[in-house]
Design a protein around this motif. Sequence first.
Motif, mmCIF file in Angstrom:
data_model
loop_
_atom_site.group_PDB
_atom_site.id
_atom_site.type_symbol
_atom_site.label_atom_id
_atom_site.label_comp_id
_atom_site.label_asym_id
_atom_site.label_seq_id
_atom_site.Cartn_x
_atom_site.Cartn_y
_atom_site.Cartn_z
ATOM 1 N N GLY A 20 0.794 -1.232 0.000
ATOM 2 C CA GLY A 20 0.000 0.000 0.000
ATOM 3 C C GLY A 20 0.822 1.276 0.000
ATOM 4 O O GLY A 20 0.309 2.330 0.353
ATOM 5 N N SER A 69 1.458 -4.347 6.028
ATOM 6 C CA SER A 69 0.174 -5.029 5.876
ATOM 7 C C SER A 69 0.165 -6.315 6.698
ATOM 8 O O SER A 69 1.096 -7.117 6.577
ATOM 9 C CB SER A 69 -0.033 -5.341 4.394
ATOM 10 O OG SER A 69 -0.845 -6.468 4.256
ATOM 11 N N GLN A 83 -1.481 -8.948 6.255
ATOM 12 C CA GLN A 83 -1.488 -10.136 5.377
ATOM 13 C C GLN A 83 -0.094 -10.443 4.859
ATOM 14 O O GLN A 83 0.236 -11.591 4.591
ATOM 15 C CB GLN A 83 -2.382 -9.930 4.137
ATOM 16 C CG GLN A 83 -3.844 -9.951 4.397
ATOM 17 C CD GLN A 83 -4.356 -8.513 4.496
ATOM 18 O OE1 GLN A 83 -3.768 -7.704 5.193
ATOM 19 N NE2 GLN A 83 -5.421 -8.209 3.803
ATOM 20 N N THR A 116 -1.768 -1.088 7.043
ATOM 21 C CA THR A 116 -2.612 -0.940 5.851
ATOM 22 C C THR A 116 -3.316 -2.259 5.543
ATOM 23 O O THR A 116 -2.934 -3.309 6.088
ATOM 24 C CB THR A 116 -1.754 -0.575 4.620
ATOM 25 O OG1 THR A 116 -0.742 -1.577 4.483
ATOM 26 C CG2 THR A 116 -1.111 0.782 4.743
ATOM 27 N N LEU A 117 -4.269 -2.194 4.623
ATOM 28 C CA LEU A 117 -5.006 -3.407 4.184
ATOM 29 C C LEU A 117 -5.506 -4.203 5.396
ATOM 30 O O LEU A 117 -5.320 -5.418 5.474
ATOM 31 C CB LEU A 117 -4.101 -4.275 3.303
ATOM 32 C CG LEU A 117 -3.774 -3.697 1.941
ATOM 33 C CD1 LEU A 117 -2.333 -3.947 1.568
ATOM 34 C CD2 LEU A 117 -4.690 -4.261 0.867
ATOM 35 N N CYS A 118 -6.103 -3.494 6.346
ATOM 36 C CA CYS A 118 -6.473 -4.110 7.632
ATOM 37 C C CYS A 118 -7.906 -4.621 7.664
ATOM 38 O O CYS A 118 -8.827 -3.906 7.268
ATOM 39 C CB CYS A 118 -6.333 -3.080 8.756
ATOM 40 S SG CYS A 118 -4.654 -2.535 8.995
ATOM 41 N N ASP A 119 -8.053 -5.806 8.143
ATOM 42 C CA ASP A 119 -9.375 -6.328 8.524
ATOM 43 C C ASP A 119 -9.333 -6.445 10.041
ATOM 44 O O ASP A 119 -8.849 -7.447 10.581
ATOM 45 C CB ASP A 119 -9.628 -7.707 7.878
ATOM 46 C CG ASP A 119 -9.783 -7.569 6.376
ATOM 47 O OD1 ASP A 119 -10.632 -6.776 5.957
ATOM 48 O OD2 ASP A 119 -9.037 -8.253 5.639
ATOM 49 N N ASN A 143 -8.965 -2.579 4.772
ATOM 50 C CA ASN A 143 -8.932 -3.282 3.493
ATOM 51 C C ASN A 143 -10.294 -3.105 2.833
ATOM 52 O O ASN A 143 -11.302 -3.569 3.362
ATOM 53 C CB ASN A 143 -8.671 -4.766 3.804
ATOM 54 C CG ASN A 143 -8.472 -5.593 2.560
ATOM 55 O OD1 ASN A 143 -8.573 -5.094 1.438
ATOM 56 N ND2 ASN A 143 -8.193 -6.872 2.744
#
Length: 266
Positions: free
Chosen positions: A17, A160, A162, A195-198, A228
């Motif tokens: 990201g 991230s 992930q 970033t790209l967080c759940d 995310n």
Amino acid sequence: MSNCKITAVANQKGGVGKTSTTWNLGYALAKEGQRVLLCDFDPQSNLSMVFGIEQPEAITPSMHDILGAVLQNETLPESAAYIQKSNKPGLTLDIIPSNINLAAAEINLRDEMGGEHTLSELLNPLRGEYEKILIDTNPYLGLLTINALAACDDVIIPVSPQLWSATGLTDLLQTITKVKRKINPKIEINGILLTLCDERTRLFKEAKALLDDNYGEKIKIFDTHIPNTIKVGEANYVSLSVVEHDPSNKAAIAYTNLAREVIGNE
Ligand SMILES: Nc1ncnc2c1ncn2[C@@H]1O[C@H](COP(=O)(O)OP(=O)(O)OP(=O)(O)O)[C@@H](O)[C@H]1O
Ligand SMILES: [Mg+2]
């Protein structure tokens, strides 16, 4: 003295990201009233494309040409020749675009004396015109990224959950320490950005706990997390910030909050 801050957005891990953060944070800072210059320092030219430049390969003079001129001590053209302005009404959000030729610049930077300061030499004279210069970097800890680290006042590190890589983060932090010792004593870490967080997933909670435990005392970890959401990619695709594309979206709100957090920490 200018109050411009140059911030590199860096992590050699791909796809975390960096570009989306440079773009959306840049937009959100401009919306908060800052005069912002984006600097695409990745030969992939993703930031230039997101900005709306359809054929980065056709740009002249390209980032490669301008860096070459700096390296050779040549007189640079007027900044209007290599800085493009956005068409966002009322905002100062400009860009120095890049294209694939920048990959070749890496070799010249290595071969010339003081090559690691080339981007710094290009950006420093522009400090008077902007309050924030954001540099998007490529996913490789090579001379381009070193140039960005040499040119900046501070670094935002997107991470991230992930794509979590503890060793990757350690390598980056070691590189920043080395840059601080050898070529840019003023460099600081602005913060680590998730970033790209759940946020409800175990993965997110584990990554956040690991960051807090290992780095929380020494390095700022932004309170804001970037969720995310497919809207970020959608917005990139149509050359809009997610803040414009869908203002009520959670990532749009997060990038606005991040801009305020960044300004608040300055
Ligand atoms: N918050 C988000 N939610 C969902 N998708 C995202 C988010 N942020 C970025 N993406 C998507 O993830 C992909 C990688 O993002 P981006 O290009 O910003 O990463 P990068 O770190 O710049 O990648 P590279 O290392 O290749 O330069 C893109 O397809 C982008 O649209
Ligand atoms: Mg990128």
